[in-house]
Motif scaffolding. Sequence first.
Motif, PDB file in Angstrom:
ATOM      1  N   UNK A   1     -13.216 109.545  33.766  1.00 58.18           N
ATOM      2  CA  UNK A   1     -13.856 108.620  32.838  1.00 58.18           C
ATOM      3  C   UNK A   1     -15.079 109.303  32.237  1.00 58.18           C
ATOM      4  N   UNK A   2     -15.320 109.049  30.956  1.00 57.59           N
ATOM      5  CA  UNK A   2     -16.548 109.534  30.337  1.00 57.59           C
ATOM      6  C   UNK A   2     -17.380 108.343  29.879  1.00 57.59           C
ATOM      7  N   UNK A   3     -18.677 108.510  29.929  1.00 57.99           N
ATOM      8  CA  UNK A   3     -19.621 107.555  29.356  1.00 57.99           C
ATOM      9  C   UNK A   3     -20.117 108.196  28.080  1.00 57.99           C
ATOM     10  N   UNK A   4     -19.816 107.555  26.964  1.00 57.97           N
ATOM     11  CA  UNK A   4     -20.161 108.139  25.671  1.00 57.97           C
ATOM     12  C   UNK A   4     -20.600 107.044  24.711  1.00 57.97           C
ATOM     13  N   UNK A   5     -21.111 107.447  23.600  1.00 60.36           N
ATOM     14  CA  UNK A   5     -21.519 106.480  22.582  1.00 60.36           C
ATOM     15  C   UNK A   5     -20.300 105.967  21.828  1.00 60.36           C
ATOM     16  N   UNK A   6     -20.478 104.847  21.192  1.00 61.06           N
ATOM     17  CA  UNK A   6     -19.442 104.269  20.325  1.00 61.06           C
ATOM     18  C   UNK A   6     -20.090 104.055  18.965  1.00 61.06           C
ATOM     19  N   UNK A   7     -20.506 105.183  18.366  1.00 61.78           N
ATOM     20  CA  UNK A   7     -21.272 105.123  17.115  1.00 61.78           C
ATOM     21  C   UNK A   7     -20.746 106.070  16.044  1.00 61.78           C
TER      22      UNK A   7
ATOM     23  N   UNK B   1     -14.650 105.602  28.625  1.00 57.77           N
ATOM     24  CA  UNK B   1     -13.356 106.028  28.115  1.00 57.77           C
ATOM     25  C   UNK B   1     -12.563 106.656  29.254  1.00 57.77           C
ATOM     26  N   UNK B   2     -11.383 106.103  29.520  1.00 53.03           N
ATOM     27  CA  UNK B   2     -10.504 106.626  30.561  1.00 53.03           C
ATOM     28  C   UNK B   2      -9.659 107.732  29.934  1.00 53.03           C
ATOM     29  N   UNK B   3      -9.670 108.907  30.559  1.00 51.54           N
ATOM     30  CA  UNK B   3      -8.945 110.058  30.027  1.00 51.54           C
ATOM     31  C   UNK B   3      -7.832 110.491  30.975  1.00 51.54           C
TER      32      UNK B   3
ATOM     33  N   UNK C   1     -15.153 107.040  40.476  1.00 49.14           N
ATOM     34  CA  UNK C   1     -14.597 107.661  39.274  1.00 49.14           C
ATOM     35  C   UNK C   1     -15.068 109.107  39.155  1.00 49.14           C
ATOM     36  N   UNK C   2     -14.259 109.932  38.513  1.00 51.26           N
ATOM     37  CA  UNK C   2     -14.671 111.272  38.109  1.00 51.26           C
ATOM     38  C   UNK C   2     -15.377 111.064  36.769  1.00 51.26           C
ATOM     39  N   UNK C   3     -16.642 110.717  36.811  1.00 53.81           N
ATOM     40  CA  UNK C   3     -17.391 110.250  35.645  1.00 53.81           C
ATOM     41  C   UNK C   3     -18.330 111.334  35.145  1.00 53.81           C
ATOM     42  N   UNK C   4     -18.358 111.502  33.820  1.00 53.54           N
ATOM     43  CA  UNK C   4     -19.257 112.492  33.216  1.00 53.54           C
ATOM     44  C   UNK C   4     -19.679 112.034  31.831  1.00 53.54           C
ATOM     45  N   UNK C   5     -20.634 112.761  31.283  1.00 56.88           N
ATOM     46  CA  UNK C   5     -21.085 112.508  29.927  1.00 56.88           C
ATOM     47  C   UNK C   5     -21.366 113.855  29.269  1.00 56.88           C
ATOM     48  N   UNK C   6     -21.651 113.808  27.986  1.00 54.99           N
ATOM     49  CA  UNK C   6     -21.986 115.026  27.255  1.00 54.99           C
ATOM     50  C   UNK C   6     -23.508 115.199  27.277  1.00 54.99           C
ATOM     51  N   UNK C   7     -23.958 116.434  27.315  1.00 51.69           N
ATOM     52  CA  UNK C   7     -25.378 116.743  27.409  1.00 51.69           C
ATOM     53  C   UNK C   7     -26.209 116.002  26.359  1.00 51.69           C
ATOM     54  N   UNK C   8     -25.705 115.916  25.124  1.00 53.96           N
ATOM     55  CA  UNK C   8     -26.485 115.287  24.052  1.00 53.96           C
ATOM     56  C   UNK C   8     -26.776 113.805  24.304  1.00 53.96           C
TER      57      UNK C   8
ATOM     58  N   UNK D   1     -14.562  99.253  27.454  1.00 52.19           N
ATOM     59  CA  UNK D   1     -13.726 100.121  28.278  1.00 52.19           C
ATOM     60  C   UNK D   1     -12.497 100.434  27.449  1.00 52.19           C
ATOM     61  N   UNK D   2     -12.253 101.727  27.213  1.00 54.35           N
ATOM     62  CA  UNK D   2     -11.166 102.151  26.330  1.00 54.35           C
ATOM     63  C   UNK D   2     -10.266 103.121  27.087  1.00 54.35           C
ATOM     64  N   UNK D   3      -8.979 102.871  27.049  1.00 54.10           N
ATOM     65  CA  UNK D   3      -8.007 103.723  27.735  1.00 54.10           C
ATOM     66  C   UNK D   3      -7.425 104.730  26.747  1.00 54.10           C
ATOM     67  N   UNK D   4      -7.802 105.999  26.908  1.00 56.34           N
ATOM     68  CA  UNK D   4      -7.336 107.076  26.024  1.00 56.34           C
ATOM     69  C   UNK D   4      -6.276 107.946  26.682  1.00 56.34           C
ATOM     70  N   UNK D   5      -5.709 107.493  27.801  1.00 56.68           N
ATOM     71  CA  UNK D   5      -4.746 108.344  28.513  1.00 56.68           C
ATOM     72  C   UNK D   5      -3.495 108.623  27.686  1.00 56.68           C
ATOM     73  N   UNK D   6      -3.131 107.716  26.793  1.00 57.99           N
ATOM     74  CA  UNK D   6      -1.928 107.909  25.987  1.00 57.99           C
ATOM     75  C   UNK D   6      -2.208 107.791  24.492  1.00 57.99           C
ATOM     76  N   UNK D   7      -3.425 108.092  24.082  1.00 56.24           N
ATOM     77  CA  UNK D   7      -3.802 107.986  22.671  1.00 56.24           C
ATOM     78  C   UNK D   7      -3.666 109.350  21.999  1.00 56.24           C
ATOM     79  N   UNK D   8      -3.067 109.339  20.831  1.00 57.31           N
ATOM     80  CA  UNK D   8      -2.995 110.555  20.019  1.00 57.31           C
ATOM     81  C   UNK D   8      -4.273 110.600  19.181  1.00 57.31           C
TER      82      UNK D   8
END
Length: 135
Positions: free
Chosen positions: A23-29, A50-52, A69-76, A109-116
Amino acid sequence: MKINFKDEALKYLEDKIPAGSTVILTTDDGSNKYSSLGGSCAIGDKFQLVILKDADPKYTVPIENNAGYNLSTEEQYTDFFTDGLNISRWHNALALKDNSGILDGALSVVDWRNVKPETAEERHNKMVKLGDQIC
């Protein structure tokens, strides 16, 4: 970095995010490929879990958590978070908070495991359309 999932949030998420998920914690902007929102009014104001299927190499900052969760975010994005980072239920939604207060009262909460992934042009067109509706 550390985040605490409050009991009521864990209960809410137990059927939405499988244990051990990436899972990632990210912005929705609109600032990343996981968000189609656009408009300056959304910057640093909206967040999402976001579930990956697989780890995203841009999200390299691990977030210790009590949800397993295997949770991470981006440095920015780390500049948005201070001590006391937590996720709780608030007004029947998930809220992302820290010691400064509420960062987002409607954490998605967004599931991206099967998103193109969208192309850059598709994402831009969607951002333009949504940006007119949210700002």
